[in-house]
Write a protein that holds these residues in place. Structure first.
Motif, PDB file in Angstrom:
ATOM      1  N   LYS A  71      -2.401  11.144 -12.940  1.00 27.25           N
ATOM      2  CA  LYS A  71      -3.697  10.738 -12.381  1.00 27.25           C
ATOM      3  C   LYS A  71      -4.231   9.315 -12.354  1.00 27.25           C
ATOM      4  CE  LYS A  71      -6.719  12.362 -16.149  1.00 27.25           C
ATOM      5  NZ  LYS A  71      -7.779  13.386 -16.668  1.00 27.25           N
ATOM      6  N   VAL A  72      -3.782   8.600 -13.385  1.00 24.89           N
ATOM      7  CA  VAL A  72      -4.153   7.235 -13.651  1.00 24.89           C
ATOM      8  C   VAL A  72      -3.154   6.290 -12.766  1.00 24.89           C
ATOM      9  CG1 VAL A  72      -4.950   7.815 -16.073  1.00 24.89           C
ATOM     10  CG2 VAL A  72      -2.402   7.043 -15.695  1.00 24.89           C
ATOM     11  N   LYS A  73      -2.134   6.994 -12.140  1.00 23.20           N
ATOM     12  CA  LYS A  73      -1.355   6.041 -11.300  1.00 23.20           C
ATOM     13  C   LYS A  73      -1.679   5.942  -9.959  1.00 23.20           C
ATOM     14  CE  LYS A  73       2.035   5.857 -14.654  1.00 23.20           C
ATOM     15  NZ  LYS A  73       1.377   6.992 -15.790  1.00 23.20           N
ATOM     16  N   THR A  74      -3.022   6.293  -9.750  1.00 23.99           N
ATOM     17  CA  THR A  74      -3.377   5.938  -8.143  1.00 23.99           C
ATOM     18  C   THR A  74      -4.817   5.343  -8.661  1.00 23.99           C
ATOM     19  OG1 THR A  74      -4.032   7.028  -6.166  1.00 23.99           O
ATOM     20  CG2 THR A  74      -4.797   8.384  -8.186  1.00 23.99           C
ATOM     21  N   ILE A 108      -7.770  10.765  -1.877  1.00 28.02           N
ATOM     22  CA  ILE A 108      -8.456  11.454  -0.585  1.00 28.02           C
ATOM     23  C   ILE A 108      -8.373  12.949  -0.488  1.00 28.02           C
ATOM     24  CG2 ILE A 108      -8.166  11.044   1.810  1.00 28.02           C
ATOM     25  CD1 ILE A 108      -6.754   8.663   1.353  1.00 28.02           C
ATOM     26  N   VAL A 109      -9.361  13.491  -0.126  1.00 29.16           N
ATOM     27  CA  VAL A 109      -9.597  14.970   0.163  1.00 29.16           C
ATOM     28  C   VAL A 109     -10.051  15.356   1.296  1.00 29.16           C
ATOM     29  CG1 VAL A 109      -9.685  15.523  -2.434  1.00 29.16           C
ATOM     30  CG2 VAL A 109     -11.693  15.225  -1.010  1.00 29.16           C
ATOM     31  N   GLN A 110     -10.024  16.502   1.652  1.00 25.06           N
ATOM     32  CA  GLN A 110     -10.494  16.899   3.178  1.00 25.06           C
ATOM     33  C   GLN A 110     -11.882  17.603   3.126  1.00 25.06           C
ATOM     34  OE1 GLN A 110      -7.004  19.400   2.799  1.00 25.06           O
ATOM     35  NE2 GLN A 110      -6.306  18.987   4.711  1.00 25.06           N
ATOM     36  N   THR A 111     -12.464  17.834   1.993  1.00 22.25           N
ATOM     37  CA  THR A 111     -13.910  18.568   2.011  1.00 22.25           C
ATOM     38  C   THR A 111     -14.759  17.911   0.955  1.00 22.25           C
ATOM     39  OG1 THR A 111     -13.262  20.629   0.772  1.00 22.25           O
ATOM     40  CG2 THR A 111     -13.056  20.589   3.113  1.00 22.25           C
ATOM     41  N   ASP A 112     -15.722  17.836   1.069  1.00 21.04           N
ATOM     42  CA  ASP A 112     -16.799  17.712  -0.418  1.00 21.04           C
ATOM     43  C   ASP A 112     -16.625  18.462  -1.515  1.00 21.04           C
ATOM     44  OD1 ASP A 112     -17.762  15.018   0.658  1.00 21.04           O
ATOM     45  OD2 ASP A 112     -19.544  16.153   1.787  1.00 21.04           O
ATOM     46  N   LYS A 166       0.880  -1.326  -0.051  1.00 20.26           N
ATOM     47  CA  LYS A 166       0.212   0.078   0.100  1.00 20.26           C
ATOM     48  C   LYS A 166       0.769   1.379  -0.006  1.00 20.26           C
ATOM     49  CE  LYS A 166      -3.997  -1.926   2.280  1.00 20.26           C
ATOM     50  NZ  LYS A 166      -5.105  -1.851   3.307  1.00 20.26           N
ATOM     51  N   ILE A 167       0.436   2.126  -0.753  1.00 20.07           N
ATOM     52  CA  ILE A 167       1.057   3.589  -0.762  1.00 20.07           C
ATOM     53  C   ILE A 167       0.244   4.765  -0.398  1.00 20.07           C
ATOM     54  CG2 ILE A 167       2.461   5.212  -2.114  1.00 20.07           C
ATOM     55  CD1 ILE A 167       3.513   2.788  -3.785  1.00 20.07           C
ATOM     56  N   LEU A 168       0.451   5.517   0.439  1.00 20.18           N
ATOM     57  CA  LEU A 168      -0.057   6.868   0.650  1.00 20.18           C
ATOM     58  C   LEU A 168       0.617   7.962   0.144  1.00 20.18           C
ATOM     59  CD1 LEU A 168      -2.356   8.507   1.919  1.00 20.18           C
ATOM     60  CD2 LEU A 168      -1.084   8.649   4.012  1.00 20.18           C
ATOM     61  N   CYS A 169       0.290   8.535  -1.058  1.00 18.04           N
ATOM     62  CA  CYS A 169       1.165   9.895  -1.535  1.00 18.04           C
ATOM     63  C   CYS A 169       0.537  10.951  -0.704  1.00 18.04           C
ATOM     64  CB  CYS A 169       1.023   9.654  -2.854  1.00 18.04           C
ATOM     65  SG  CYS A 169       1.681   8.418  -3.900  1.00 18.04           S
ATOM     66  N   PHE A 170       1.313  11.718  -0.129  1.00 17.08           N
ATOM     67  CA  PHE A 170       0.617  12.627   0.699  1.00 17.08           C
ATOM     68  C   PHE A 170       1.041  14.172   0.359  1.00 17.08           C
ATOM     69  CE2 PHE A 170       0.409  15.268   4.852  1.00 17.08           C
ATOM     70  CZ  PHE A 170      -0.950  14.932   4.937  1.00 17.08           C
ATOM     71  N   PRO A 180       2.012   8.327  -7.759  1.00 15.13           N
ATOM     72  CA  PRO A 180       3.563   7.786  -8.120  1.00 15.13           C
ATOM     73  C   PRO A 180       3.769   8.114  -9.750  1.00 15.13           C
ATOM     74  CG  PRO A 180       2.280   6.363  -6.929  1.00 15.13           C
ATOM     75  CD  PRO A 180       1.304   7.252  -7.161  1.00 15.13           C
ATOM     76  N   THR A 181       4.869   8.209 -10.150  1.00 13.68           N
ATOM     77  CA  THR A 181       5.329   8.702 -11.406  1.00 13.68           C
ATOM     78  C   THR A 181       5.306   7.411 -12.102  1.00 13.68           C
ATOM     79  OG1 THR A 181       7.809   8.049 -10.846  1.00 13.68           O
ATOM     80  CG2 THR A 181       6.913  10.359 -10.757  1.00 13.68           C
ATOM     81  N   LEU A 182       4.970   6.151 -11.639  1.00 15.43           N
ATOM     82  CA  LEU A 182       4.813   4.752 -12.657  1.00 15.43           C
ATOM     83  C   LEU A 182       3.968   3.860 -11.738  1.00 15.43           C
ATOM     84  CD1 LEU A 182       6.688   2.518 -11.136  1.00 15.43           C
ATOM     85  CD2 LEU A 182       8.501   3.425 -12.070  1.00 15.43           C
ATOM     86  N   LYS A 183       3.276   3.143 -12.624  1.00 20.07           N
ATOM     87  CA  LYS A 183       2.269   1.903 -12.078  1.00 20.07           C
ATOM     88  C   LYS A 183       2.890   1.206 -11.182  1.00 20.07           C
ATOM     89  CE  LYS A 183      -2.176   1.375 -12.003  1.00 20.07           C
ATOM     90  NZ  LYS A 183      -3.243   2.238 -11.126  1.00 20.07           N
ATOM     91  N   THR A 184       2.175   0.641  -9.908  1.00 18.98           N
ATOM     92  CA  THR A 184       2.900  -0.133  -8.924  1.00 18.98           C
ATOM     93  C   THR A 184       1.786  -1.443  -8.852  1.00 18.98           C
ATOM     94  OG1 THR A 184       2.326   0.647  -6.930  1.00 18.98           O
ATOM     95  CG2 THR A 184       4.156   1.497  -8.057  1.00 18.98           C
ATOM     96  N   LYS A 185       2.347  -2.317  -8.104  1.00 17.63           N
ATOM     97  CA  LYS A 185       1.270  -3.349  -7.733  1.00 17.63           C
ATOM     98  C   LYS A 185       0.576  -2.949  -6.485  1.00 17.63           C
ATOM     99  CE  LYS A 185       3.372  -7.471 -10.107  1.00 17.63           C
ATOM    100  NZ  LYS A 185       3.851  -8.731  -9.912  1.00 17.63           N
ATOM    101  N   ALA A 186       0.983  -1.978  -5.871  1.00 17.55           N
ATOM    102  CA  ALA A 186       0.437  -1.623  -4.413  1.00 17.55           C
ATOM    103  C   ALA A 186      -0.877  -0.912  -4.770  1.00 17.55           C
ATOM    104  CB  ALA A 186       1.470  -0.710  -3.759  1.00 17.55           C
ATOM    105  N   VAL A 187      -1.613  -1.001  -3.797  1.00 14.59           N
ATOM    106  CA  VAL A 187      -3.156  -0.042  -3.723  1.00 14.59           C
ATOM    107  C   VAL A 187      -2.497   1.455  -3.470  1.00 14.59           C
ATOM    108  CG1 VAL A 187      -5.142   0.342  -2.558  1.00 14.59           C
ATOM    109  CG2 VAL A 187      -4.357  -2.152  -2.883  1.00 14.59           C
ATOM    110  N   VAL A 188      -2.710   2.404  -4.128  1.00 20.41           N
ATOM    111  CA  VAL A 188      -2.270   3.607  -4.120  1.00 20.41           C
ATOM    112  C   VAL A 188      -3.407   4.780  -3.612  1.00 20.41           C
ATOM    113  CG1 VAL A 188      -1.114   5.600  -5.076  1.00 20.41           C
ATOM    114  CG2 VAL A 188      -0.456   3.239  -5.656  1.00 20.41           C
ATOM    115  N   TYR A 189      -2.931   5.200  -2.399  1.00 19.87           N
ATOM    116  CA  TYR A 189      -3.990   6.389  -2.029  1.00 19.87           C
ATOM    117  C   TYR A 189      -3.316   7.638  -2.306  1.00 19.87           C
ATOM    118  CZ  TYR A 189      -6.533   2.514   0.095  1.00 19.87           C
ATOM    119  OH  TYR A 189      -7.179   1.333   0.415  1.00 19.87           O
ATOM    120  N   THR A 190      -4.067   8.720  -2.820  1.00 15.44           N
ATOM    121  CA  THR A 190      -3.336   9.868  -2.956  1.00 15.44           C
ATOM    122  C   THR A 190      -4.011  10.973  -2.256  1.00 15.44           C
ATOM    123  OG1 THR A 190      -2.376   9.481  -5.439  1.00 15.44           O
ATOM    124  CG2 THR A 190      -2.519  11.895  -4.883  1.00 15.44           C
TER     125      THR A 190
END
Length: 336
Positions: free
Chosen positions: A127-130, A134-138, A75-79, A84-94
């Protein structure tokens, strides 16, 4: 293993949130690896059993890290706003918290506009790499979906989080003190606030103070404040302050006045409310997502800011109502 990629976070509200995230991860003893900006070496919470890579914050260095470690994480959390700059096998949250990548105020300096447009172009490419945003408001959720033109399969989660301040006891002479806790970047709109306060103070009973937190990197703005102080206006600039000092500043104020032209969240708004301040806020969507402010104003209109300052002294306002609360547990649950 989990990767916490916060490479572009090194100051202001993002750094406060990152420090809080690290503290909570370490306290819960989650097994993670941190990818951090080398400008914060020695300036972050203690990291005990987890590993850290410090890198100069640029796309090439970040891409090299992912190229060498793309199979190491589940799992990856991009904060730092960018997937990420490339596609990984991890589940990615941005975790996306930079509204200026999506929407730039019209009065932003041309150099800043160019920089933000370049960053927006990079964001659009990645944008296709995640898997999740996740955002802070609707309001940020809707703006992100609109600007990046996601397909229906993309999930955008609203999970605000922030560290609470220990509330300091209010001082008895706080009645007409105003505070604006913010860095001095252009879109934070300090000049119009200062000009409005000068007019208000000149026509008031002269019992108020305006407290600001402008660091030394904003020398031109600091000089402007000094000009007003030399003219006799009680504008107190505390400079960059730590969290303990911040509690004291809030304890001496009755009102947070928040004229920013663009925010994804507005950490200072929540801090002020939880410290017992009423909020006088810009009449913009981000403000109404975070709270029901006591008074609103057009942040581009000095006369309108003056009018609400006068209303605050007269007592013609309703109590501020907080609408957003800390959901860090929900964020950490995604990473487990």
């Amino acid at each position: 293993m989990i990767l916490i990629d916060a490479l572009y976070i090194n100051n202001s509200g993002g750094k406060i949130l990152l420090d809080y995230l690290i503290e909570e991860i370490e306290q819960r003893k989650l097994k993670v690896h941190y990818l951090l900006d080398d400008r914060i070496v020695g300036k972050h919470p203690a990291i005990s059993d987890n590993s850290v890579t410090f890198v100069r914050a640029n796309l090439m260095k970040r891409h090299q890290f992912y190229k060498e470690n793309k199979l190491n994480f589940t799992k990856i959390l991009c904060f730092g706003n960018l997937p990420p700059t490339l596609k990984t096998k991890a589940v990615v949250y941005t975790y996306f918290h930079q509204k200026l990548f999506l929407e730039i105020p019209s009065n932003t300096h041309i150099k800043s506009k160019i920089i933000f447009k370049m960053k927006a172009a990079v964001l659009n490419l990645l944008k296709v790499k995640t898997d999740f945003w996740i955002v802070q408001t609707d309001a940020m959720k809707q703006l992100l979906i609109h600007k990046l033109q996601f397909g229906s399969a993309v999930q955008v989660l609203t999970i605000p989080f922030y560290p609470s301040l220990e509330i300091a006891k209010k001082t008895t002479n706080a009645k007409y003190n105003y505070v604006y806790v913010s860095a001095g970047t252009h879109h934070k709109n300090h000049i119009k606030l200062i000009d409005a306060y000068q007019i208000f103070y000149g026509s008031s009973d002269k019992k108020s103070e305006l407290h600001l937190t402008i660091g030394d990197e904003f020398g031109i703005l600091q000089d402007y404040i000094k000009e007003k102080v030399n003219l006799g206006f009680p504008i107190i600039n505390h400079g960059f302050v730590n969290r303990n000092a911040l509690k004291e500043i809030y304890s001496k104020a009755s009102f947070m006045i928040y004229p920013s032209l663009s925010e994804s969240f507005g950490l200072g708004i929540v801090e002020a409310i939880e410290s017992g301040c009423e909020v006088i806020g810009a009449d913009l969507p981000y403000m109404h997502e975070v709270c029901e402010p006591s008074l609103c104003f057009d942040p581009n209109n000095v006369d309108d800011i003056v009018a609400v300052l006068k209303s605050s002294v007269s007592g013609k306002f309703k109590p501020t109502k907080q609408k957003i609360h800390n959901q860090l547990k929900d964020l950490l649950q995604l990473l487990n």
